[in-house]
Motif scaffolding. Structure first.
Motif, mmCIF file in Angstrom:
data_model
loop_
_atom_site.group_PDB
_atom_site.id
_atom_site.type_symbol
_atom_site.label_atom_id
_atom_site.label_comp_id
_atom_site.label_asym_id
_atom_site.label_seq_id
_atom_site.Cartn_x
_atom_site.Cartn_y
_atom_site.Cartn_z
ATOM 1 N N ALA A 148 0.843 -1.194 0.000
ATOM 2 C CA ALA A 148 0.000 0.000 0.000
ATOM 3 C C ALA A 148 0.880 1.247 0.000
ATOM 4 C CB ALA A 148 -0.925 0.017 1.215
ATOM 5 N N CYS A 149 0.292 2.348 -0.429
ATOM 6 C CA CYS A 149 1.008 3.627 -0.390
ATOM 7 C C CYS A 149 0.091 4.706 0.160
ATOM 8 C CB CYS A 149 1.533 4.018 -1.776
ATOM 9 S SG CYS A 149 0.259 4.336 -3.005
ATOM 10 N N ALA A 150 0.699 5.694 0.799
ATOM 11 C CA ALA A 150 -0.075 6.767 1.418
ATOM 12 C C ALA A 150 0.728 8.058 1.403
ATOM 13 C CB ALA A 150 -0.448 6.403 2.855
ATOM 14 N N LEU A 151 0.018 9.171 1.270
ATOM 15 C CA LEU A 151 0.621 10.487 1.360
ATOM 16 C C LEU A 151 0.674 10.914 2.821
ATOM 17 C CD1 LEU A 151 -1.208 12.312 -1.578
ATOM 18 C CD2 LEU A 151 1.131 11.425 -1.588
ATOM 19 N N HIS A 157 -2.976 11.631 6.989
ATOM 20 C CA HIS A 157 -2.358 10.461 6.374
ATOM 21 C C HIS A 157 -3.373 9.934 5.374
ATOM 22 C CE1 HIS A 157 0.484 7.137 6.187
ATOM 23 N NE2 HIS A 157 -0.542 6.314 6.183
ATOM 24 N N HIS A 158 -3.088 10.069 4.090
ATOM 25 C CA HIS A 158 -4.073 9.830 3.031
ATOM 26 C C HIS A 158 -3.679 8.587 2.232
ATOM 27 C CE1 HIS A 158 -7.340 11.341 0.413
ATOM 28 N NE2 HIS A 158 -6.633 10.797 -0.569
ATOM 29 N N LEU A 159 -4.425 7.502 2.394
ATOM 30 C CA LEU A 159 -4.166 6.254 1.683
ATOM 31 C C LEU A 159 -4.587 6.392 0.226
ATOM 32 C CD1 LEU A 159 -5.499 4.050 4.548
ATOM 33 C CD2 LEU A 159 -3.200 3.819 3.616
ATOM 34 N N LEU A 160 -3.693 6.004 -0.694
ATOM 35 C CA LEU A 160 -3.951 6.215 -2.116
ATOM 36 C C LEU A 160 -4.320 4.943 -2.869
ATOM 37 C CD1 LEU A 160 -1.311 8.759 -3.500
ATOM 38 C CD2 LEU A 160 -3.741 9.132 -3.059
ATOM 39 N N ASP A 161 -3.545 3.876 -2.707
ATOM 40 C CA ASP A 161 -3.726 2.725 -3.581
ATOM 41 C C ASP A 161 -3.055 1.510 -2.958
ATOM 42 O OD1 ASP A 161 -4.460 1.202 -5.749
ATOM 43 O OD2 ASP A 161 -3.461 2.428 -7.253
ATOM 44 N N ALA A 162 -3.284 0.341 -3.556
ATOM 45 C CA ALA A 162 -2.656 -0.905 -3.105
ATOM 46 C C ALA A 162 -2.453 -1.814 -4.306
ATOM 47 C CB ALA A 162 -3.516 -1.592 -2.044
ATOM 48 N N GLU A 163 -1.490 -2.713 -4.182
ATOM 49 C CA GLU A 163 -1.171 -3.649 -5.264
ATOM 50 C C GLU A 163 -0.845 -5.007 -4.666
ATOM 51 O OE1 GLU A 163 -0.529 -5.132 -9.075
ATOM 52 O OE2 GLU A 163 -1.366 -3.188 -8.495
ATOM 53 N N ASP A 164 -1.441 -6.079 -5.206
ATOM 54 C CA ASP A 164 -1.191 -7.434 -4.720
ATOM 55 C C ASP A 164 0.177 -7.941 -5.158
ATOM 56 O OD1 ASP A 164 -3.612 -7.901 -3.388
ATOM 57 O OD2 ASP A 164 -4.624 -8.322 -5.270
ATOM 58 N N LEU A 351 -9.953 -1.251 -1.297
ATOM 59 C CA LEU A 351 -9.845 0.115 -1.810
ATOM 60 C C LEU A 351 -11.058 0.948 -1.401
ATOM 61 C CD1 LEU A 351 -8.328 -0.503 -5.347
ATOM 62 C CD2 LEU A 351 -7.188 0.407 -3.326
ATOM 63 N N LEU A 352 -12.226 0.319 -1.339
ATOM 64 C CA LEU A 352 -13.401 1.046 -0.828
ATOM 65 C C LEU A 352 -13.213 1.375 0.655
ATOM 66 C CD1 LEU A 352 -16.288 -0.922 -2.580
ATOM 67 C CD2 LEU A 352 -15.657 1.460 -2.997
ATOM 68 N N GLY A 353 -12.569 0.474 1.395
ATOM 69 C CA GLY A 353 -12.275 0.755 2.800
ATOM 70 C C GLY A 353 -11.292 1.894 2.961
ATOM 71 N N PHE A 354 -10.238 1.921 2.133
ATOM 72 C CA PHE A 354 -9.303 3.042 2.159
ATOM 73 C C PHE A 354 -10.030 4.351 1.873
ATOM 74 C CE2 PHE A 354 -5.080 0.694 0.986
ATOM 75 C CZ PHE A 354 -5.121 0.066 2.212
ATOM 76 N N LEU A 355 -10.943 4.317 0.904
ATOM 77 C CA LEU A 355 -11.691 5.522 0.549
ATOM 78 C C LEU A 355 -12.536 5.995 1.726
ATOM 79 C CD1 LEU A 355 -12.305 7.434 -1.871
ATOM 80 C CD2 LEU A 355 -14.241 5.939 -2.406
#
Length: 400
Positions: A148-151, A157-164, A351-355
């Motif tokens: 995962a990545c976050a700003l 602390h803003h979560l942006l995306d994730a990759e398996d 990703l919906l949870g991060f949002l």
């Protein structure tokens, strides 16, 4: 709060799925999953039990879909459009100056890996496999892991995306795939990439530099020539003395530029070493005690771009994805829960949870008055949102 979600709701309304002739429109399922995360309900079955209230017709435009329907549809959701909803929220927050840069002006993007689930029995097509030695002998374990990545910022602390992670690859390979997608979508959102000691690899540094970004990672491998040379130079120099921004940590800092000991990288790097002391009160007897920690980072940031004090703050910002990211996501938002054991569904729901986490944090930080934040936590505000799912409009709480 519903009035403030217009940008996110509009973006989520465009999310489609792979069903050729759906009987239940996708927006109702996506809206239900997003609301489940906003209210921290915790599972699809628990959410289904709130379906008796008439509020759902206003929230998603019809009756609440069943738990089985939500899980089945999640396995075919268009993740690209969910990422577009993340981008729409980021654009709105950035335009409203709700994501300010840290005091030193360098916005970090933090990368880290996380294992979300592991089982000896349950598996899906997307599961990774490993052999584990147990008291009963060697067993095959199935697990899912993502990067995962976050700003980061001083107050957010803003979560942006994730990759398996894919079968046979390591965390760095997945991180680079994620980073390329994030740089393409958010080219000016951050200045430097932060990561732990596992990312202190020349291919990773070369890839990030090729994207036009700087790198800062923890340096732990004491057997490396770079580590030994930096330690030797520190022993020959006097440190800078300052306090961290909160004023509670005393820092002795050695800042060494133009080190060429990392031969495989093929370019000079900067190494910063610190000896940090803070005074703590022991829980056992209440006595004050000094606690000291040593840190070392390697970076491509020059001293002209980042002072020693700024670099130390950036180095410690890497832990934000652990504390405000994974720990909060797991312990408070239930994002390690397997809502449906399907790799695609797990990523879409994550990703919906991060949002939802980003929305609730922004709402709490920007829309809730300081006086109210002083007496009511974010968790309390989320419980108020959750209570709305169990309450019939004008009738109090729905009967059990």
């Amino acid at each position: 709060m519903e009035r403030r979600l217009g940008t996110v709701v509009a973006a989520l309304g465009a999310v489609g799925d792979t069903r050729p002739r759906p009987r239940i429109v996708t927006s109702r399922v996506v809206g239900a999953l997003f609301t489940m995360h906003l209210a921290r309900v915790g599972s699809l079955n628990a959410l289904e039990q709130t379906g008796r209230t008439a509020r759902w017709r206003r929230l998603v435009g019809g009756p609440l879909p069943s738990a089985d329907t939500q899980g089945r549809v999640a396995a075919g959701l268009d993740i690209t459009q969910i990422r577009a909803a993340h981008h729409a929220l980021y654009t709105r927050l950035k335009r409203n100056k709700a994501l300010p840069a840290p005091w030193h002006g360098l916005v970090p993007l933090v990368l880290d890996g996380h294992e979300s689930t592991a089982s000896y029995r349950r598996c899906c097509v997307g599961c990774l496999k490993r052999t584990v030695k147990t008291a009963a002998g060697e067993r095959t374990q199935y697990y899912h892991r993502y990067v995962a990545c976050a700003l980061g910022g001083d107050d957010h602390h803003h979560l942006l995306d994730a990759e398996d992670l894919r079968d046979g690859e390591n965390e760095v390979a997945a991180a680079l795939r994620l980073l390329r997608r994030v740089v393409a979508a958010y080219p000016r959102a951050f200045d430097v990439v932060l990561a732990d000691a596992f990312y202190a690899q020349a291919p990773f540094f070369h890839a990030v530099l090729a994207m036009g970004k700087d790198v800062l990672v923890v340096l732990k491998q004491e057997e490396r020539e770079l580590h030994r040379d930096a330690q030797a130079l520190c022993d020959m120099q006097s440190p800078q003395i300052f306090r961290r921004k909160d004023g509670k940590v005393h820092v002795a800092c050695w800042d060494i530029e133009d080190l060429t000991s990392w031969s495989s990288l093929g370019r000079p790097v900067r190494v910063v070493c610190t000896l940090e002391t803070r005074t703590i009160r022991r829980q056992l007897d209440g006595e004050l005690e000094d606690e000291t920690n040593e840190w070392m980072w390697v970076t491509t940031l020059s001293r002209a771009r980042a002072s020693s004090r700024a670099l130390v703050d950036l180095g410690h910002a890497r832990w934000d994805i652990e504390n405000q990211g994974f720990n909060e996501a797991v312990n408070h938002w239930g994002l390690d829960h397997v809502y449906r054991h399907d790799a695609h569904a797990m990523r879409a729901i994550l990703l919906l949870g991060f949002l939802a986490m980003n929305v609730m944090r922004a709402f709490y930080r920007r829309a809730v008055k300081p006086a109210r934040r002083a007496r009511e936590s974010l968790q309390h505000v989320v419980r108020l949102v959750q209570a709305c799912l169990y309450r019939e409009p004008g009738r109090g709480v729905a009967p059990g």
